[in-house]
Scaffold this motif. Structure first.
Motif, PDB file in Angstrom:
ATOM      1  N   THR A 101      -1.717 -54.520  23.797  1.00 12.24           N
ATOM      2  CA  THR A 101      -0.719 -55.285  24.546  1.00 12.24           C
ATOM      3  C   THR A 101      -0.658 -54.806  25.989  1.00 12.24           C
ATOM      4  O   THR A 101      -0.565 -55.622  26.916  1.00 12.24           O
ATOM      5  CB  THR A 101       0.668 -55.174  23.872  1.00 12.24           C
ATOM      6  N   SER A 102      -0.727 -53.499  26.183  1.00 13.71           N
ATOM      7  CA  SER A 102      -0.728 -52.948  27.547  1.00 13.71           C
ATOM      8  C   SER A 102      -1.955 -53.430  28.318  1.00 13.71           C
ATOM      9  O   SER A 102      -1.853 -53.802  29.492  1.00 13.71           O
ATOM     10  CB  SER A 102      -0.715 -51.428  27.520  1.00 13.71           C
ATOM     11  N   GLN A 105      -1.419 -56.969  29.350  1.00 17.56           N
ATOM     12  CA  GLN A 105      -0.452 -57.078  30.445  1.00 17.56           C
ATOM     13  C   GLN A 105      -1.077 -56.671  31.778  1.00 17.56           C
ATOM     14  O   GLN A 105      -0.781 -57.275  32.807  1.00 17.56           O
ATOM     15  CB  GLN A 105       0.783 -56.230  30.149  1.00 17.56           C
ATOM     16  N   VAL A 106      -1.953 -55.685  31.771  1.00 19.82           N
ATOM     17  CA  VAL A 106      -2.642 -55.278  33.006  1.00 19.82           C
ATOM     18  C   VAL A 106      -3.604 -56.378  33.441  1.00 19.82           C
ATOM     19  O   VAL A 106      -3.626 -56.767  34.612  1.00 19.82           O
ATOM     20  CB  VAL A 106      -3.378 -53.930  32.819  1.00 19.82           C
ATOM     21  N   ASN A 109      -1.933 -59.247  34.994  1.00 24.44           N
ATOM     22  CA  ASN A 109      -1.163 -58.855  36.175  1.00 24.44           C
ATOM     23  C   ASN A 109       0.344 -58.893  35.940  1.00 24.44           C
ATOM     24  O   ASN A 109       1.115 -59.215  36.837  1.00 24.44           O
ATOM     25  CB  ASN A 109      -1.566 -59.722  37.379  1.00 24.44           C
ATOM     26  N   HIS A 110       0.757 -58.558  34.706  1.00 23.02           N
ATOM     27  CA  HIS A 110       2.177 -58.485  34.375  1.00 23.02           C
ATOM     28  C   HIS A 110       2.687 -57.045  34.408  1.00 23.02           C
ATOM     29  O   HIS A 110       3.887 -56.818  34.315  1.00 23.02           O
ATOM     30  CB  HIS A 110       2.443 -59.074  32.991  1.00 23.02           C
ATOM     31  N   ARG A 111       1.751 -56.116  34.510  1.00 27.20           N
ATOM     32  CA  ARG A 111       2.113 -54.699  34.513  1.00 27.20           C
ATOM     33  C   ARG A 111       1.055 -53.929  35.285  1.00 27.20           C
ATOM     34  O   ARG A 111      -0.129 -54.248  35.215  1.00 27.20           O
ATOM     35  CB  ARG A 111       2.166 -54.206  33.073  1.00 27.20           C
ATOM     36  N   ASP A 112       1.495 -52.917  36.012  1.00 26.57           N
ATOM     37  CA  ASP A 112       0.546 -52.018  36.666  1.00 26.57           C
ATOM     38  C   ASP A 112      -0.019 -51.067  35.622  1.00 26.57           C
ATOM     39  O   ASP A 112       0.702 -50.644  34.708  1.00 26.57           O
ATOM     40  CB  ASP A 112       1.233 -51.206  37.765  1.00 26.57           C
ATOM     41  N   PRO A 113      -1.277 -50.708  35.757  1.00 24.34           N
ATOM     42  CA  PRO A 113      -1.841 -49.739  34.799  1.00 24.34           C
ATOM     43  C   PRO A 113      -1.245 -48.355  35.029  1.00 24.34           C
ATOM     44  O   PRO A 113      -0.942 -47.978  36.158  1.00 24.34           O
ATOM     45  CB  PRO A 113      -3.333 -49.756  35.130  1.00 24.34           C
ATOM     46  N   LYS A 114      -1.060 -47.632  33.955  1.00 25.25           N
ATOM     47  CA  LYS A 114      -0.612 -46.246  34.069  1.00 25.25           C
ATOM     48  C   LYS A 114      -1.777 -45.404  34.575  1.00 25.25           C
ATOM     49  O   LYS A 114      -2.935 -45.808  34.482  1.00 25.25           O
ATOM     50  CB  LYS A 114      -0.133 -45.722  32.714  1.00 25.25           C
ATOM     51  N   TYR A 144      -7.789 -50.706  43.032  1.00 25.37           N
ATOM     52  CA  TYR A 144      -6.369 -50.743  42.647  1.00 25.37           C
ATOM     53  C   TYR A 144      -5.471 -50.514  43.865  1.00 25.37           C
ATOM     54  O   TYR A 144      -4.533 -51.274  44.099  1.00 25.37           O
ATOM     55  CB  TYR A 144      -6.081 -49.703  41.559  1.00 25.37           C
ATOM     56  N   LYS A 148      -2.832 -52.970  46.005  1.00 27.32           N
ATOM     57  CA  LYS A 148      -1.428 -52.636  46.293  1.00 27.32           C
ATOM     58  C   LYS A 148      -1.145 -52.784  47.787  1.00 27.32           C
ATOM     59  O   LYS A 148      -0.092 -53.287  48.186  1.00 27.32           O
ATOM     60  CB  LYS A 148      -1.087 -51.221  45.825  1.00 27.32           C
TER      61      LYS A 148
END
Length: 173
Positions: A101-102, A105-106, A109-114, A144, A148
């Protein structure tokens, strides 16, 4: 004296543009057939290698270009990378020990990668590209952070007004 062979009926002539267009279309069809035949003879490994080379070149082109408004390149490059190597994205997620899921999401483009996600991606791509070509695995980080930067520059009007409320300058220069 006029040579009768040189006298042509204008109605029987083709417009040279029409002739050129027909020839061009025929050449495109022939080229497409040749490409399809050549591609059908490639192994899945050859196709994978070609896609990885293409990704490397696209990433290098992005990094060498001026800062522009092309946001979301990291997720696009990641998606291309994963889909070029794996039949299912959850297999990639398993290989780098992240939640599917993570990963989704990355990619979307719904979440930034950890941080650990990017570090594992770097290690993974080092191993994959060893078999393909010379690849600067830290390009993932560069892409990345350039993403940003582009995002912050392009949304400056939005954040400047809000953040400006929190800034005061009392120092004399």
């Amino acid at each position: 004296m006029i040579n009768e062979n040189l006298i042509l009926d204008p109605d029987s002539l083709l417009d040279s543009r029409e002739s050129s267009m027909l020839a061009g279309e025929n050449e495109l069809k022939s080229l497409a057939k040749a490409r399809a035949l050549r591609k059908s003879n490639l192994s899945s490994n050859d196709i994978r290698r070609a896609k990885l080379l293409q990704l490397k070149l696209k990433m290098e082109e992005f990094l060498s270009s001026e800062v522009n408004d092309s946001r979301g390149q990291f997720p696009s490059f990641l998606e291309f990378y994963v889909d070029s190597i794996y039949p299912k994205r959850k297999l990639f997620a398993k290989d780098i020990d992240v939640n599917p899921t993570s990963l989704s999401q990355v990619i979307n483009n719904h979440r930034d990668p950890k941080e650990e996600f990017i570090l594992r991606l770097i290690i993974h791509s080092e191993e994959v590209y060893k078999q393909v070509c010379d690849f600067q695995s830290n390009n993932w980080l560069k892409v990345y952070f350039k993403d940003k930067l582009v995002e912050k520059i392009s949304t400056e009007k939005k954040w400047r007004k809000e953040e400006g409320k929190h800034v005061k300058v009392f120092a004399e220069v």
